[in-house]
Design an enzyme around this catalytic site. Structure first.
Site, PDB file in Angstrom:
ATOM      1  N   LYS A   4      -1.580  22.821  -0.402  1.00  0.00           N
ATOM      2  CA  LYS A   4      -1.383  24.024  -1.227  1.00  0.00           C
ATOM      3  C   LYS A   4       0.104  24.346  -1.246  1.00  0.00           C
ATOM      4  CE  LYS A   4      -0.468  26.994   2.401  1.00  0.00           C
ATOM      5  NZ  LYS A   4       0.884  27.494   2.713  1.00  0.00           N
ATOM      6  N   ASP A  46      -5.108  30.581   6.667  1.00  0.00           N
ATOM      7  CA  ASP A  46      -5.204  30.067   5.295  1.00  0.00           C
ATOM      8  C   ASP A  46      -6.258  28.964   5.151  1.00  0.00           C
ATOM      9  OD1 ASP A  46      -3.915  28.001   6.530  1.00  0.00           O
ATOM     10  OD2 ASP A  46      -2.087  28.089   5.325  1.00  0.00           O
TER      11      ASP A  46
HETATM   12  O1  C5P Z   1      -3.686  32.021  11.533  1.00  0.00           O
HETATM   13  P1  C5P Z   1      -2.730  30.933  11.857  1.00  0.00           P
HETATM   14  O2  C5P Z   1      -3.051  30.260  13.148  1.00  0.00           O
HETATM   15  O3  C5P Z   1      -2.522  29.978  10.753  1.00  0.00           O
HETATM   16  O4  C5P Z   1      -1.333  31.664  12.031  1.00  0.00           O
HETATM   17  C1  C5P Z   1      -0.304  31.131  12.804  1.00  0.00           C
HETATM   18  C2  C5P Z   1       0.609  32.259  13.240  1.00  0.00           C
HETATM   19  O5  C5P Z   1       1.336  32.767  12.114  1.00  0.00           O
HETATM   20  C3  C5P Z   1      -0.099  33.453  13.818  1.00  0.00           C
HETATM   21  O6  C5P Z   1      -0.316  33.297  15.190  1.00  0.00           O
HETATM   22  C4  C5P Z   1       0.880  34.569  13.535  1.00  0.00           C
HETATM   23  O7  C5P Z   1       1.938  34.544  14.486  1.00  0.00           O
HETATM   24  C5  C5P Z   1       1.487  34.164  12.210  1.00  0.00           C
HETATM   25  N1  C5P Z   1       0.826  34.812  11.063  1.00  0.00           N
HETATM   26  C6  C5P Z   1       1.057  36.153  10.829  1.00  0.00           C
HETATM   27  N2  C5P Z   1       0.453  36.761   9.768  1.00  0.00           N
HETATM   28  C7  C5P Z   1      -0.341  36.066   8.923  1.00  0.00           C
HETATM   29  C8  C5P Z   1      -0.577  34.702   9.142  1.00  0.00           C
HETATM   30  C9  C5P Z   1       0.017  34.092  10.216  1.00  0.00           C
HETATM   31  O8  C5P Z   1       1.786  36.812  11.584  1.00  0.00           O
HETATM   32  N3  C5P Z   1      -0.881  36.690   7.871  1.00  0.00           N
END
Ligand code: C5P
Length: 292
Positions: A8, A134
Site C-alpha cells: 500500500k 494497518d
Molecule cells: O500497530 P503497529 O504495530 O503497526 O504500530 C507500530 C507502532 O507505531 C506503534 O507501537 C506506535 O508506536 C506507532 N503508531 C502510532 N499510532 C498509530 C499507528 C502506529 O503511534 N496510529
C-alpha cells in the site's frame, strides 16, 4: 495454495493527536499498488509452522507477523494443524509500504482456506486487527479511508488509474520512532482535514503526510526524492506511511517510466500502478466469502 500480498501507499496521512493508549489518532488514505509478494501456503499435519522467505533482512521466526497471524488463528479456532509457508519478497521492509501487514493478512486468508476453518469476515477482521494498525486494510484493498489507529476503514470508489514511481533508500525507518518524533505543534488540532478537501475536489495538492517533515529532517534522501519527483512533473509526491519510501504520482505511464529510469544513487526505484479493489480481491481472495 499461492496468494499474492500487495503493498500500500498512503495518499496523505494526518495526525490529530496522541491517544491515551499511546497510539496516534490518524486519518489516512490507503491505496493498493501492483507491487506484491507471493506466499505459498501448504497445510501440514505435524502441527508445526515452518516459515521461510528469500529476503535476508527480514526475520523469518516467531517475531514475523506471518507467524503471529498463524498462531492467532490457531488460538482462535483450536486447530492443531501446521503449515509450510514460503515467501517471495518484493516489498521492502521498513519503508512504509505495509509489506509485513499485507503478508499477515494474506497468511490469515490463506490459512483460513487451507485449514478449512471457514472463519467469516468479522472474526478475520478481529484477528487481523490484533496484529497491527494497518493490517485490517489488507482485507479490503483498493482506496480506503483509515481512521482511529488506521484500523477503522471506509471503502471508497477506485480513483482514476494512476502510475506511481516509488523510491526507497537503502535503509528503513522505525514506525514507533517516526510517530514518537511527531510534535503536536506541527499540526493544528483544529485544521480542516486535507484528505476531506481532496475527496471533495480531487485536487492532489491538498494531500500531506504529517510524519514526513520530521522523518525527512534526519534522512536527506527523502526530501531529495520528493523534490526530484515534483520537478519531473508528479501531481503528488509524498513519503508513504512512516517512510522511508517516497512515491511520485503520474497520470501518464510514459512519463512515469522515464522518471523510473532516472539514475539516483543508493535508491531503488520501481514503477507501479493503482490496483483496483476488484483486482485486489481477485488476486488475494480477500472478500471471497459469500457473507463478506
Ligand atoms: O500497530 P503497529 O504495530 O503497526 O504500530 C507500530 C507502532 O507505531 C506503534 O507501537 C506506535 O508506536 C506507532 N503508531 C502510532 N499510532 C498509530 C499507528 C502506529 O503511534 N496510529
Amino acid at each position: 495454495m499461492r496468494i499474492r500480498s500487495f503493498a500500500k501507499i498512503n495518499l496523505g496521512l494526518e495526525i490529530a493527536g496522541l491517544r491515551p493508549d499511546g497510539y496516534h489518532e490518524i486519518e489516512t488514505l490507503f491505496q493498493t499498488v501492483d507491487l506484491g509478494d507471493d506466499l505459498e501456503v501448504l497445510p501440514a499435519g505435524d502441527g508445526r509452522i515452518c516459515l521461510e522467505g528469500d529476503d535476508a533482512s527480514i526475520p523469518w521466526d516467531r517475531t514475523n507477523l506471518i507467524f503471529k497471524a498463524a498462531e492467532a488463528l490457531r488460538a482462535e479456532t483450536g486447530t492443531a494443524l501446521g503449515a509450510r509457508i514460503r515467501v517471495t519478497k518484493r516489498i521492502p521492509a521498513g519503508r512504509g509500504l505495509g509489506g509485513g501487514s499485507s503478508n499477515a493478512a494474506a497468511a490469515l486468508i490463506a490459512l483460513n482456506g487451507v485449514w478449512g476453518l471457514g472463519l467469516g469476515p468479522d472474526r478475520l477482521k478481529r484477528l487481523v486487527t490484533g496484529l497491527g494498525s494497518d493490517t485490517a486494510y489488507f482485507l479490503h484493498g483498493g482506496l480506503c479511508l483509515g481512521r482511529g489507529r488506521g484500523e477503522l476503514l471506509t471503502e471508497l470508489d477506485d480513483p482514476a488509474p494512476a502510475f506511481f514511481v516509488i523510491g526507497w533508500p537503502d535503509y528503513g525507518v522505525s514506525t514507533p520512532a517516526a510517530f514518537a518524533a511527531w510534535k503536536p505543534s506541527l499540526t493544528s488540532p483544529h485544521k480542516a482535514s486535507k484528505i476531506k478537501r481532496f475527496l471533495e475536489d480531487g485536487d492532489f495538492r491538498h494531500l500531506e503526510n504529517d510524519l514526513e517533515a520530521t522523518v525527512a529532517a534526519g534522512h536527506p534522501e527523502i526530501g531529495r526524492l520528493k523534490r526530484s519527483f515534483l520537478e519531473s512533473g508528479a501531481a503528488l509526491a509524498l513519503m508513504s506511511g512512516s517512510g522511508s519510501a517516497v512515491f511520485g504520482l503520474f497520470a501518464d505511464r510514459e512519463k512515469a517510466l522515464a522518471v523510473k529510469a532516472m539514475p539516483v544513487q543508493n535508491v531503488t526505484l520501481v514503477l507501479t500502478r493503482t490496483l483496483t479493489r476488484k483486482e485486489y480481491r481477485n488476486a488475494t481472495g480477500a472478500g471471497a466469502s459469500p457473507s463478506w
